[in-house]
Design an enzyme around this catalytic site. Structure first.
Site, PDB file in Angstrom:
ATOM      1  CG  ASN A 125      -8.562   3.319 -11.678  1.00 20.37           C
ATOM      2  OD1 ASN A 125      -7.697   4.330 -11.785  1.00 20.37           O
ATOM      3  ND2 ASN A 125      -9.008   2.596 -10.746  1.00 20.37           N
ATOM      4  N   GLY A 172      -1.003   3.972  -9.498  1.00 19.47           N
ATOM      5  CA  GLY A 172      -0.782   3.124 -10.316  1.00 19.47           C
ATOM      6  C   GLY A 172      -0.273   1.691  -9.833  1.00 19.47           C
ATOM      7  CB  SER A 173       0.412  -1.514 -11.506  1.00 20.39           C
ATOM      8  OG  SER A 173       1.704  -0.962 -12.234  1.00 20.39           O
ATOM      9  CB  THR A 174       2.113  -3.146  -6.718  1.00 14.56           C
ATOM     10  OG1 THR A 174       1.049  -2.961  -6.181  1.00 14.56           O
ATOM     11  CG2 THR A 174       3.172  -3.645  -5.832  1.00 14.56           C
ATOM     12  CB  THR A 211       4.448   1.391 -12.307  1.00 17.75           C
ATOM     13  OG1 THR A 211       3.892   0.671 -13.462  1.00 17.75           O
ATOM     14  CG2 THR A 211       4.945   2.840 -13.120  1.00 17.75           C
ATOM     15  N   GLY A 212       5.096   1.341  -9.282  1.00 16.83           N
ATOM     16  CA  GLY A 212       5.324   1.795  -7.871  1.00 16.83           C
ATOM     17  C   GLY A 212       6.875   1.650  -7.472  1.00 16.83           C
ATOM     18  CB  CYS A 237      -7.171   0.750  -6.221  1.00 19.66           C
ATOM     19  SG  CYS A 237      -8.017   2.245  -5.497  1.00 19.66           S
TER      20      CYS A 237
END
Ligand code: NAD
Length: 477
Positions: free
Chosen positions: A155, A229-231, A233-234, A285
């Site tokens: 983003n 990044g996304s939760t 992937t986190g 985010c």
């Protein structure tokens, strides 16, 4: 490479940076312009062997880099900032082409990236004597960690790398940087700029197709992972970092609520709320992702937000009239359409609500009212231009509903009485709570998430110290 006449001439550009050399990939990766849905450039794609070479180069560059006086590392960061400034228009146009955002927003992102580099370069990591006696002294230092893996989302490719590379390098670490596969080009252009400035191996840049992230986060020679990044992937990053007890900073997803108190001036605040929800086509985010409005003002707020959505001019970000670009990639475009379907099924769509019948990944800015809290659009992170507006009568109920999420990135409270809003702000479980504004993040920091929005912080002295560990030297004469 496509035969698209608007395609970018790649030549020897968009190569990887490994050990100070610009190298071709083991294969090529096509890059799509989301305003057309067509391939407009291609770039180098890294093999597993090249990833290992990048980590090895960073490892062998670490001893000399970490021993350089901080002032010399700072001077090189300032040279990078100057080189980015000299090529700002080239970067901004490329950023628009790969992300879809309007050119003015891309220019702002570049200025922000350069500003962050200056802000980190102004910091220092002085040793502190924390105890001094006749027998000796105790000294506290912030020592670098080693090789840092920096992984970014699509983003804000340049903002995100600016919160990782400058502080990691200033603190004396070396870096392997990996952008998101749909936005690799500005990061590779950044690599090209840095190749002429930094010693070999200090910064290495690789590109994957969502297939090398775990190899990086598991790698035994990586000391720290800084991830945005996304939760989902986190969580994988955190699990794979456990193998060698890597340090991690996780900047993850959010579902920011805005609570509008009953005394707020709706006409005045609606444009700011709309802007904070729809900026970057909602792909932020810390975008406002839910708005809670008191029953007495609910209709007025819905009407104002609807009017603002109707004024949006969607188009290619390179067109000067465009105020909103497309979704950045096809997967996100399809995901947001699911939220749109949920909005139509469970709420009342009062503005927008449609996918544009044209090339590219365009969805109208959409305002949804009378939707229950149980709807997917309210519970999950939509990360797109579809905004639910929810009604409340008791402010304690609004606070409870705002907090009833696994996320805790940002939130805001809006009122004609800022001190009254401050009282409410103190009851919100989020890393940042704004009063009468949203989205503003200061380079002085710190910025970070609560709950499953992550941990660790970026920006400011604390953001810099995330790239260090405490070393105590306890000296006896
Ligand atoms: P994503 O998690 O799909 O991808 C992020 C990065 O992780 C990409 O570079 C991707 O290639 C890489 N990756 C994929 N699998 C991996 C693995 N197993 N191990 C390591 N890396 C892996 O996220 P996205 O869709 O690119 O980004 C959108 C999300 O990012 C949203 O949830 C948004 O809220 C969040 N975000 C958070 C912040 C913040 O500061 N908190 C900022 C921007 C975006």
């Amino acid at each position: 490479m496509s035969a698209n006449p608007k395609s970018v001439s790649t030549g020897s550009a968009f190569q990887l940076l490994i050990g100070g050399r610009k190298v071709p990939g083991a294969s090529q990766l096509d890059v799509i312009n989301p305003a057309t849905g067509k391939v407009f450039a291609s770039c180098a794609r890294t093999s597993r062997a090249q990833l290992d070479a990048a980590v090895a180069a960073a490892k062998s560059a670490f001893p000399a880099w970490s021993k350089l006086p901080l002032a010399e590392r700072r001077a090189l960061l300032l040279k990078i900032a100057a080189a980015l400034t000299a090529r700002i228009e080239e970067f901004a146009r490329l950023l628009t082409q790969e992300t879809g955002k309007p050119l003015a927003a891309a220019q702002r992102e570049m200025k922000g990236c350069i500003g962050l580099t200056h802000a980190y370069a102004a910091l220092d990591l002085p040793s502190k004597v924390i105890k001094q006696t006749e027998q000796g002294r105790v000294v506290r230092q912030q020592a670098p960690l080693g090789v840092v893996a920096a992984i970014t989302a699509w983003n804000f490719p340049m903002t995100l790398l600016a919160n990782k590379v400058p502080p990691a390098l200033l603190a004396g670490n070396t870096v392997v940087l990996k952008p998101a596969p749909t936005t690799p080009l500005t990061t590779l252009l950044f690599a090209e700029v840095c190749a002429d400035i930094l010693p070999p191996g200090v910064l290495n840049v690789i590109v994957d197709q969502n297939d090398l992230g775990s190899a990086l986060t598991e790698h035994p020679d990586i000391a720290k992972v800084t991830f945005t990044g996304s939760t989902a992937t986190g969580k994988k990053v955190m699990a794979s970092a456990a193998g060698t007890v890597k340090r991690v900073t996780l900047e993850l997803g959010g579902n920011d609520a805005a609570i509008v108190l009953d005394d707020a001036n709706i006409k005045e605040i609606a444009p700011r709320i709309y802007g904070a929800a729809m900026h970057n086509c909602g792909q932020v985010c810390i975008a406002i992702k839910r708005v809670y409005v008191h029953d007495s003002q609910y209709d007025a707020m819905c009407e104002e937000l609807g009017k603002l959505a109707a004024q949006a001019v969607l188009g290619d970000g390179l067109e000067p009239t465009t105020t909103m670009g497309p979704l950045q990639n096809k997967a996100q475009f399809e995901k947001v359409q699911e939220f749109l379907a949920d909005a139509h099924a469970n709420g009342k769509v009062i503005a927008g609500g449609k996918v544009l019948q044209r090339e590219g990944y365009f969805i109208e800015p959409t305002i949804v009212r009378d939707i229950p809290d149980s709807a997917r659009l309210v519970r999950e992170e939509q990360f797109g231009p579809v905004l639910p507006v929810l009604r409340y009568t008791d402010v304690n109920d609004a606070i409870e509903r705002a907090n009833s999420t696994e996320y805790g990135l940002g939130s805001s409270v809006w009122s004609a009485d800022a001190e009254r809003a401050f009282e409410v702000a103190q009851q919100i479980g989020a890393g940042t709570v704004w009063v009468n504004k949203h989205l503003e993040v200061a380079p002085e920091g710190p910025f970070g998430g609560a709950k499953q929005s992550g941990f660790g912080v970026e920006m400011g002295q604390e953001g810099l110290e995330e790239f260090t560990q405490v070393r105590i030297i306890n000296l006896n004469k």
